[in-house]
Design an enzyme around this catalytic site. Sequence first.
Site, PDB file in Angstrom:
ATOM      1  N   LYS A  44       0.833  -1.208   0.000  1.00  0.00           N
ATOM      2  CA  LYS A  44       0.000   0.000   0.000  1.00  0.00           C
ATOM      3  C   LYS A  44       0.868   1.259   0.000  1.00  0.00           C
ATOM      4  O   LYS A  44       0.650   2.168  -0.792  1.00  0.00           O
ATOM      5  CB  LYS A  44      -0.900   0.006   1.252  1.00  0.00           C
ATOM      6  CG  LYS A  44      -1.620   1.316   1.478  1.00  0.00           C
ATOM      7  CD  LYS A  44      -2.528   1.274   2.684  1.00  0.00           C
ATOM      8  CE  LYS A  44      -1.892   1.642   3.991  1.00  0.00           C
ATOM      9  NZ  LYS A  44      -1.546   3.072   4.159  1.00  0.00           N
ATOM     10  N   ASN A  45       1.839   1.291   0.899  1.00  0.00           N
ATOM     11  CA  ASN A  45       2.619   2.518   1.065  1.00  0.00           C
ATOM     12  C   ASN A  45       3.622   2.758  -0.057  1.00  0.00           C
ATOM     13  O   ASN A  45       4.264   3.807  -0.093  1.00  0.00           O
ATOM     14  CB  ASN A  45       3.323   2.524   2.425  1.00  0.00           C
ATOM     15  CG  ASN A  45       2.340   2.805   3.553  1.00  0.00           C
ATOM     16  OD1 ASN A  45       1.161   3.073   3.303  1.00  0.00           O
ATOM     17  ND2 ASN A  45       2.826   2.737   4.783  1.00  0.00           N
ATOM     18  N   CYS A  50      -5.672  13.172  12.619  1.00  0.00           N
ATOM     19  CA  CYS A  50      -6.204  11.832  12.399  1.00  0.00           C
ATOM     20  C   CYS A  50      -6.051  11.091  13.711  1.00  0.00           C
ATOM     21  O   CYS A  50      -5.447  11.598  14.650  1.00  0.00           O
ATOM     22  CB  CYS A  50      -5.484  11.120  11.272  1.00  0.00           C
ATOM     23  SG  CYS A  50      -3.861  10.559  11.720  1.00  0.00           S
ATOM     24  N   ARG A  55      -0.097  14.842  13.009  1.00  0.00           N
ATOM     25  CA  ARG A  55       0.478  14.588  11.689  1.00  0.00           C
ATOM     26  C   ARG A  55       0.420  15.793  10.750  1.00  0.00           C
ATOM     27  O   ARG A  55      -0.248  15.771   9.724  1.00  0.00           O
ATOM     28  CB  ARG A  55      -0.213  13.388  11.033  1.00  0.00           C
ATOM     29  CG  ARG A  55      -0.036  12.112  11.821  1.00  0.00           C
ATOM     30  CD  ARG A  55      -0.767  10.952  11.194  1.00  0.00           C
ATOM     31  NE  ARG A  55       0.080  10.207  10.277  1.00  0.00           N
ATOM     32  CZ  ARG A  55      -0.339   9.150   9.598  1.00  0.00           C
ATOM     33  NH1 ARG A  55      -1.577   8.738   9.710  1.00  0.00           N
ATOM     34  NH2 ARG A  55       0.470   8.505   8.802  1.00  0.00           N
ATOM     35  N   ASP A  97       4.301   0.929  12.229  1.00  0.00           N
ATOM     36  CA  ASP A  97       3.147   0.222  11.659  1.00  0.00           C
ATOM     37  C   ASP A  97       3.060  -1.242  12.110  1.00  0.00           C
ATOM     38  O   ASP A  97       2.112  -1.940  11.748  1.00  0.00           O
ATOM     39  CB  ASP A  97       3.183   0.293  10.123  1.00  0.00           C
ATOM     40  CG  ASP A  97       2.779   1.661   9.600  1.00  0.00           C
ATOM     41  OD1 ASP A  97       2.324   2.498  10.397  1.00  0.00           O
ATOM     42  OD2 ASP A  97       2.913   1.900   8.382  1.00  0.00           O
ATOM     43  N   ARG A 127      -8.966  -0.524   4.331  1.00  0.00           N
ATOM     44  CA  ARG A 127      -8.113   0.512   3.750  1.00  0.00           C
ATOM     45  C   ARG A 127      -6.748  -0.050   3.393  1.00  0.00           C
ATOM     46  O   ARG A 127      -6.115   0.425   2.459  1.00  0.00           O
ATOM     47  CB  ARG A 127      -7.894   1.663   4.747  1.00  0.00           C
ATOM     48  CG  ARG A 127      -9.104   2.510   4.994  1.00  0.00           C
ATOM     49  CD  ARG A 127      -8.733   3.691   5.847  1.00  0.00           C
ATOM     50  NE  ARG A 127      -7.523   4.324   5.317  1.00  0.00           N
ATOM     51  CZ  ARG A 127      -6.728   5.128   5.995  1.00  0.00           C
ATOM     52  NH1 ARG A 127      -7.013   5.428   7.234  1.00  0.00           N
ATOM     53  NH2 ARG A 127      -5.660   5.647   5.446  1.00  0.00           N
TER      54      ARG A 127
HETATM   55  C1  UD1 Z   1       4.051   7.102   6.522  1.00  0.00           C
HETATM   56  C2  UD1 Z   1       3.249   5.856   6.270  1.00  0.00           C
HETATM   57  C3  UD1 Z   1       2.634   5.359   7.568  1.00  0.00           C
HETATM   58  C4  UD1 Z   1       3.714   5.192   8.642  1.00  0.00           C
HETATM   59  C5  UD1 Z   1       4.552   6.441   8.775  1.00  0.00           C
HETATM   60  C6  UD1 Z   1       5.763   6.256   9.693  1.00  0.00           C
HETATM   61  C7  UD1 Z   1       2.499   6.144   3.995  1.00  0.00           C
HETATM   62  C8  UD1 Z   1       1.373   6.420   3.069  1.00  0.00           C
HETATM   63  N1  UD1 Z   1       2.217   6.162   5.304  1.00  0.00           N
HETATM   64  O1  UD1 Z   1       3.141   8.097   7.015  1.00  0.00           O
HETATM   65  O2  UD1 Z   1       1.999   4.109   7.318  1.00  0.00           O
HETATM   66  O3  UD1 Z   1       3.114   4.916   9.881  1.00  0.00           O
HETATM   67  O4  UD1 Z   1       5.061   6.846   7.485  1.00  0.00           O
HETATM   68  O5  UD1 Z   1       6.557   5.208   9.252  1.00  0.00           O
HETATM   69  O6  UD1 Z   1       3.603   5.886   3.561  1.00  0.00           O
HETATM   70  N2  UD1 Z   1       5.655  15.058  10.692  1.00  0.00           N
HETATM   71  C9  UD1 Z   1       5.604  16.418  10.937  1.00  0.00           C
HETATM   72  N3  UD1 Z   1       5.568  17.283   9.873  1.00  0.00           N
HETATM   73  C10 UD1 Z   1       5.558  16.839   8.580  1.00  0.00           C
HETATM   74  C11 UD1 Z   1       5.614  15.460   8.333  1.00  0.00           C
HETATM   75  C12 UD1 Z   1       5.656  14.592   9.415  1.00  0.00           C
HETATM   76  O7  UD1 Z   1       5.601  16.860  12.091  1.00  0.00           O
HETATM   77  O8  UD1 Z   1       5.514  17.674   7.654  1.00  0.00           O
HETATM   78  C13 UD1 Z   1       5.723  14.105  11.835  1.00  0.00           C
HETATM   79  C14 UD1 Z   1       4.469  13.239  11.958  1.00  0.00           C
HETATM   80  O9  UD1 Z   1       3.456  13.887  12.681  1.00  0.00           O
HETATM   81  C15 UD1 Z   1       5.034  12.025  12.665  1.00  0.00           C
HETATM   82  C16 UD1 Z   1       6.452  11.903  12.093  1.00  0.00           C
HETATM   83  O10 UD1 Z   1       6.757  13.172  11.562  1.00  0.00           O
HETATM   84  O11 UD1 Z   1       5.099  12.244  14.046  1.00  0.00           O
HETATM   85  C17 UD1 Z   1       6.605  10.874  10.993  1.00  0.00           C
HETATM   86  O12 UD1 Z   1       5.569  11.020  10.062  1.00  0.00           O
HETATM   87  P1  UD1 Z   1       5.698  10.624   8.524  1.00  0.00           P
HETATM   88  O13 UD1 Z   1       6.897   9.780   8.297  1.00  0.00           O
HETATM   89  O14 UD1 Z   1       5.553  11.850   7.710  1.00  0.00           O
HETATM   90  O15 UD1 Z   1       4.394   9.734   8.335  1.00  0.00           O
HETATM   91  P2  UD1 Z   1       3.572   9.616   7.022  1.00  0.00           P
HETATM   92  O16 UD1 Z   1       4.505   9.866   5.878  1.00  0.00           O
HETATM   93  O17 UD1 Z   1       2.337  10.402   7.133  1.00  0.00           O
END
Ligand code: UD1
Length: 460
Positions: free
Chosen positions: A22-23, A160, A165, A348, A440
């Site tokens: 998925k990711n 969420c 996030r 995850d 999902r």
């Molecule tokens: C992706 C994965 C999700 C997984 C996560 C962490 C996908 C579609 N989803 O989510 O399944 O659980 O990586 O491995 O690939 N953050 C900020 N600002 C930003 C971006 C992130 O503060 O602009 C923080 C987030 O709140 C979180 C951390 O950084 O605490 C990591 O998040 P991130 O790696 O961005 O998660 P996703 O990419 O949303």
Amino acid sequence: MDKLLIEGGVPLQGEIAISGAKNAALPILCAALLTREPVTLTNVPELNDVATMLKLLAQMGVKVTVEKVGAAGNEDAPPGADSPRTVGAAGNEDVPPGADSPRTVGAAGTAPLTVTLDASGLDNPVAPYELVKTMRASVLVLGPLLARCGEARVSLPGGCAIGARPVDQHLKGLAAMGAEIGVEQGYVHARATRLKGARLFTDMVTVTGTENLMMAACLAEGETVIENAAREPEVVDLANCLIAMGARISGAGTDVIRIQGVERLHGVDYRIMPDRIETGTYLCATAATGGWVRLTGAFASALDAVIDKLMDAGCEIVLERDAIRLAAPRRLKAVSIRTAPYPGFPTDMQAQFMALDAIAEGTAVIRETIFENRFMHAVELIRLGADIRIDGNTAFVQGVPRLAGATVMATDLRASASLVIAGLAAEGETLIERIYHLDRGYERMEEKLAALGGRVRRVK
Ligand code: UD1
């Protein structure tokens, strides 16, 4: 709303195939926005998140064609067995892929999709709130839209269940590449005639942030360097697809990714990598029930941290070229974990391990360092008889000899998986409500579990 009814206490035994990731599929679907030529993706998992992404792309003017493959990995299925359907510009935008065609489940339980995207008619670079609110990964269209159209309007994802996030790092990176960014009525509005290569540093490791910036940089002028980049295998899969489309990227899989911008990208045929989290989830489900399993089409080297912990818990694991076998002990030993960006232990997989620790011998300490509110499964596991105490980002799990079935509620995708695992291990019946979360991200979970002898039934 569908529920899952599980009769626990039956050891899972047998062989199933792992689906596409998925990711990896979600960002790679967005990469098709970067070219006017057709992009054909195979091994795309049939999931609600994929359907949402296709709907999002279709309403932007991308022509989406979805073809269902006959059986696991069988791309020679007779023509017409499942005829290609088109959604989007020329078709019915409200129908998720496969909704009206008969299901074809391979012997091993998968029916992956082949998706062709043609973004030559892309004319509406907007991601509306209605779609973004159901799937945060929709924000992955921002970088590609801006790079290709010079403009994008993408709804802010908002909060969420597992935490705030934010997407500030995505925006900071695009601004450093010269984009003008404003937030109006809940939408990010980004503009740039042509993005310019830049040195980018994200404050924390962000997976979709790295992916968004990497995609944007492909068509930027000059060199972009992303420091503190995410090293997740899905980032590498996206980079490999972009490279096959003509992008010049080096360093994916390390924490410094370099991208030399090019004028244009071309079409590609690309196969999505196997889902490492789905793989880990079935390993845990088997471990929890004291059974054995062989997972085919799996990518073991992306799962080192998880496999290590399963071995510490007493499981026997054999790695084959593209399969993993696990045999569980009579009772698992508790294992402590601390989540971290790749190659650390994946957040995850945290919920699934909490279910294992709940029935293991001994005490485990589980520390969640990525998301601030990712222990919602704990209270549901307690309803099944688990002994868990939460203190901030740490859970203390005292293993109990057995869990007892009850009605529980799924709160997010991986939390749902942990309840399924606990339900399979528990005595008696467990009813899991709100399993739309599972749909999902897990392709036909109940069918795959049934193929392993699990007594799992979807009820309306
Ligand atoms: C992706 C994965 C999700 C997984 C996560 C962490 C996908 C579609 N989803 O989510 O399944 O659980 O990586 O491995 O690939 N953050 C900020 N600002 C930003 C971006 C992130 O503060 O602009 C923080 C987030 O709140 C979180 C951390 O950084 O605490 C990591 O998040 P991130 O790696 O961005 O998660 P996703 O990419 O949303």
